[in-house]
Design an enzyme around this catalytic site. Structure first.
Site, PDB file in Angstrom:
ATOM      1  N   HIS A 135      -4.544   4.322  -3.431  1.00 28.49           N
ATOM      2  CA  HIS A 135      -3.318   5.118  -3.229  1.00 28.49           C
ATOM      3  C   HIS A 135      -2.877   5.096  -1.777  1.00 28.49           C
ATOM      4  O   HIS A 135      -2.170   6.003  -1.354  1.00 28.49           O
ATOM      5  CB  HIS A 135      -3.545   6.553  -3.697  1.00 28.49           C
ATOM      6  CG  HIS A 135      -3.811   6.658  -5.169  1.00 28.49           C
ATOM      7  ND1 HIS A 135      -5.034   7.004  -5.689  1.00 28.49           N
ATOM      8  CD2 HIS A 135      -3.011   6.424  -6.227  1.00 28.49           C
ATOM      9  CE1 HIS A 135      -4.959   6.992  -7.018  1.00 28.49           C
ATOM     10  NE2 HIS A 135      -3.751   6.634  -7.363  1.00 28.49           N
ATOM     11  N   HIS A 136      -3.315   4.084  -1.020  1.00 36.26           N
ATOM     12  CA  HIS A 136      -2.876   4.068   0.391  1.00 36.26           C
ATOM     13  C   HIS A 136      -1.366   3.928   0.463  1.00 36.26           C
ATOM     14  O   HIS A 136      -0.742   4.283   1.455  1.00 36.26           O
ATOM     15  CB  HIS A 136      -3.568   2.934   1.169  1.00 36.26           C
ATOM     16  CG  HIS A 136      -3.071   1.571   0.806  1.00 36.26           C
ATOM     17  ND1 HIS A 136      -3.384   0.961  -0.392  1.00 36.26           N
ATOM     18  CD2 HIS A 136      -2.267   0.701   1.457  1.00 36.26           C
ATOM     19  CE1 HIS A 136      -2.786  -0.224  -0.453  1.00 36.26           C
ATOM     20  NE2 HIS A 136      -2.108  -0.408   0.664  1.00 36.26           N
ATOM     21  N   LYS A 146       0.645  -0.364  -8.581  1.00 34.46           N
ATOM     22  CA  LYS A 146       1.361  -1.408  -9.326  1.00 34.46           C
ATOM     23  C   LYS A 146       0.382  -2.401  -9.926  1.00 34.46           C
ATOM     24  O   LYS A 146      -0.581  -2.799  -9.273  1.00 34.46           O
ATOM     25  CB  LYS A 146       2.284  -2.135  -8.321  1.00 34.46           C
ATOM     26  CG  LYS A 146       3.239  -3.099  -8.936  1.00 34.46           C
ATOM     27  CD  LYS A 146       4.502  -2.416  -9.415  1.00 34.46           C
ATOM     28  CE  LYS A 146       5.371  -3.313 -10.244  1.00 34.46           C
ATOM     29  NZ  LYS A 146       4.891  -3.475 -11.636  1.00 34.46           N
ATOM     30  N   LYS A 201      -3.473  -8.152  -3.131  1.00 31.64           N
ATOM     31  CA  LYS A 201      -2.322  -9.025  -3.366  1.00 31.64           C
ATOM     32  C   LYS A 201      -1.052  -8.406  -2.775  1.00 31.64           C
ATOM     33  O   LYS A 201      -0.298  -9.062  -2.048  1.00 31.64           O
ATOM     34  CB  LYS A 201      -2.175  -9.177  -4.884  1.00 31.64           C
ATOM     35  CG  LYS A 201      -1.191 -10.188  -5.351  1.00 31.64           C
ATOM     36  CD  LYS A 201      -1.056 -10.175  -6.877  1.00 31.64           C
ATOM     37  CE  LYS A 201      -2.356 -10.434  -7.613  1.00 31.64           C
ATOM     38  NZ  LYS A 201      -2.157 -10.657  -9.060  1.00 31.64           N
ATOM     39  N   LYS A 247      -4.157  -1.593 -12.561  1.00 28.50           N
ATOM     40  CA  LYS A 247      -4.151  -2.510 -13.702  1.00 28.50           C
ATOM     41  C   LYS A 247      -4.425  -1.713 -14.966  1.00 28.50           C
ATOM     42  O   LYS A 247      -5.103  -0.684 -14.919  1.00 28.50           O
ATOM     43  CB  LYS A 247      -5.250  -3.570 -13.537  1.00 28.50           C
ATOM     44  CG  LYS A 247      -5.006  -4.818 -14.335  1.00 28.50           C
ATOM     45  CD  LYS A 247      -3.955  -5.655 -13.647  1.00 28.50           C
ATOM     46  CE  LYS A 247      -3.847  -7.043 -14.180  1.00 28.50           C
ATOM     47  NZ  LYS A 247      -3.176  -7.912 -13.201  1.00 28.50           N
ATOM     48  N   SER A 265       8.569  -8.244  -9.080  1.00 28.53           N
ATOM     49  CA  SER A 265       8.509  -6.894  -9.662  1.00 28.53           C
ATOM     50  C   SER A 265       9.007  -5.865  -8.647  1.00 28.53           C
ATOM     51  O   SER A 265       9.691  -4.902  -9.001  1.00 28.53           O
ATOM     52  CB  SER A 265       7.069  -6.530 -10.047  1.00 28.53           C
ATOM     53  OG  SER A 265       6.748  -7.037 -11.320  1.00 28.53           O
TER      54      SER A 265
END
Ligand code: GLU
Length: 478
Positions: A70-71, A76, A100, A112, A369
């Site tokens: 959660h930095h 995503k 990534k 994920k 995205s």
């Protein structure tokens, strides 16, 4: 011949492998151990089960959503639909998403999801049921939302599933203006973005093109620069594999081998992608394609055929210490997540090969995205406000130049100069810029520190540094 490689070989320690790569790279950073531990750990792991009606009975579905870091928020990452899904795999894939996003400067944390089913065993109505129920479970626990956690397609899911997620979320959040930003990879008609479907494969092709354009690196491999004439084998003909092949061919590479579940085909003079796809559609298999010179019932053998570049675009754990010895390619471009184990990667690097690491190589998908999410938050398509304005400005310039120089442009030249950018052109240009910049960022890190043995280690160093800076900026670390 190596032991059989296929999707029935689950990976038991995938998260451990990602952590191993992380720890190896962390020694080249200067961050305190506690901070490194915080970056490495999965912040939230949600495992849940829900029943669905199947035939005359009920079936219990196992599902997961992992938010690794959660930095930055939202987090995503895609949702995988596969009967091999397990907690370890989803954790590993979520962690890879964090690194990534950091590498390509996409301002998200990593996440994920996974639904443990084989989609082909379910009707469309059942898949819709499963997807909508999965979404409701995420809503109940605050694991989805445009500012919280934003899923996307992954192995086994696509636009159709994303539209069910968007519709379910919107229905349960009436009046929420940004609701459609709760998921990306949606169909264009449901606020998706042009170029998202092709983005991962296009990004893979650009990554490889960048790599083979560096003269110094190609010299060490004994290669000339450029993609033209380079022989490529691709494993997997799903969305990522198909588009990687398509754009690699457009850039001049020769696709000599293709591998799928049912087997592999090879022709040193090249295979025609569209013909292979048409053959597979009619017969259900790539085997038997008339343009192949050799074919193998064991898909693993396909990876071991002569080529310059191997592109694993299927699943994790495909190139291991058991088959790395037989791989002829000098470049491995990881279009899939985690296709090469740490042991195999070490052997390949020792041998002088180049691995274009997954966390950079397949980052084109999440990059676009991000553009889709921005489009959803701004409620306007890219180019809508400025396309015609830009065209008018260009037209005035062309007219002025023509009248002052007397040079007359052909109508084709005129429209090429005047034309304003479409959404697809803007998306592709943003994607290309991101892939090119990020490649050189990683390569420079490696070039400046001779102890950094691989592009993967350099990529990890880059992302660890970026995530660490976020924590420091939050005041969490001194
Ligand atoms: N599932 C894709 C990946 O592994 C895309 C993720 C996204 O677009 O959020 O990168």
């Amino acid at each position: 011949m190596s032991k059989s490689l296929n999707a029935t070989m689950p990976k038991s320690n995938f998260f451990g492998d990602v952590c191993e790569f992380f720890d190896h790279a962390a020694q080249f950073t200067k961050h305190p151990e506690g901070l490194l531990d915080q970056i490495k750990a999965c912040n939230s792991v949600y495992r849940f089960r829900f029943p669905i009606r199947k035939g005359n009975g009920l079936e219990v579905i196992d599902a997961y959503r992992v938010e690794h870091s959660h930095h930055k928020t939202p987090t995503k990452g895609g949702i995988r639909y596969s009967d091999m899904v397990n907690e370890d795999e989803v954790m590993a894939l979520a962690a890879l998403m964090t690194y990534k996003c950091a590498i390509v400067n996409v301002p998200f944390g990593g996440a994920k999801g996974g639904i443990k089913i084989s989609p082909q065993n379910y009707t469309v109505a059942e898949l819709e049921n499963i997807t909508r129920r999965y979404t409701v479970e995420l809503i109940k626990k605050n694991f989805i939302g445009p500012g919280i956690d934003v899923p996307a397609p992954d192995y086994g899911s696509g636009e159709r599933e994303m539209s069910w997620i968007a519709d379910t979320y919107q229905t349960m959040n009436p009046g929420q203006l940004d609701a459609l930003g709760c998921v990306t990879g949606k169909p264009i008609a449901l606020s998706g973005i042009a170029g998202r479907k092709e983005a991962t494969g296009r990004g893979v092709a650009i990554a490889i093109r960048e790599c083979v354009d560096v003269a110094e690196d190609m010299q060490t491999l004994g290669f000339t620069t450029g993609l033209s004439g380079k022989k490529v084998i691709v494993q997997g003909l799903g969305n990522v594999g198909y588009h990687s092949v398509k754009y690699l061919s457009e850039f001049g590479a020769i696709i000599v081998g293709l591998c799928e579940f049912e087997g592999a085909i090879f022709n040193a003079d090249g295979l025609d992608l569209e013909q292979v796809m048409a053959h597979r559609k009619t017969t259900g298999s790539i085997l038997g394609y008339a343009g192949a010179k050799r074919e193998f019932e064991n898909p693993a053998e396909g990876l071991e055929q002569p080529c310059d570049i191997l592109v694993p675009a299927a699943l994790e754990n495909q190139i291991t210490e058991y088959n790395i010895g037989q791989i002829k390619a000098k470049i491995i471009a990881e279009a899939a997540n985690g296709p090469t184990t740490p042991a195999a990667a070490a052997i390949f690097i020792d041998r002088g090969g180049i691995i274009i690491p997954d966390m950079y190589c397949n980052a084109g998908g999440v990059t676009v995205s991000y553009f889709e999410w921005l489009k959803n938050l701004s409620h306007v398509a890219f180019g809508r406000m400025d396309k015609r304005y830009e065209e008018n400005v260009n037209l005035n310039i062309v007219n002025m130049v023509e009248s002052s120089t007397g040079v007359k442009l052909s109508s084709a030249q005129r429209s090429a100069i005047v034309k304003g950018a479409t959404e697809l052109e803007l998306v592709n240009s943003g994607l290309e810029d991101t892939m090119i910049r990020s490649y050189h960022e990683i390569r420079e890190i490696k070039a400046h520190n001779p102890k950094i043995d691989s592009l993967r280690t350099a990529a990890f160093v880059s992302s660890i540094d970026k995530v660490a800076v976020s924590y420091m900026n939050m005041g969490i670390w001194p």
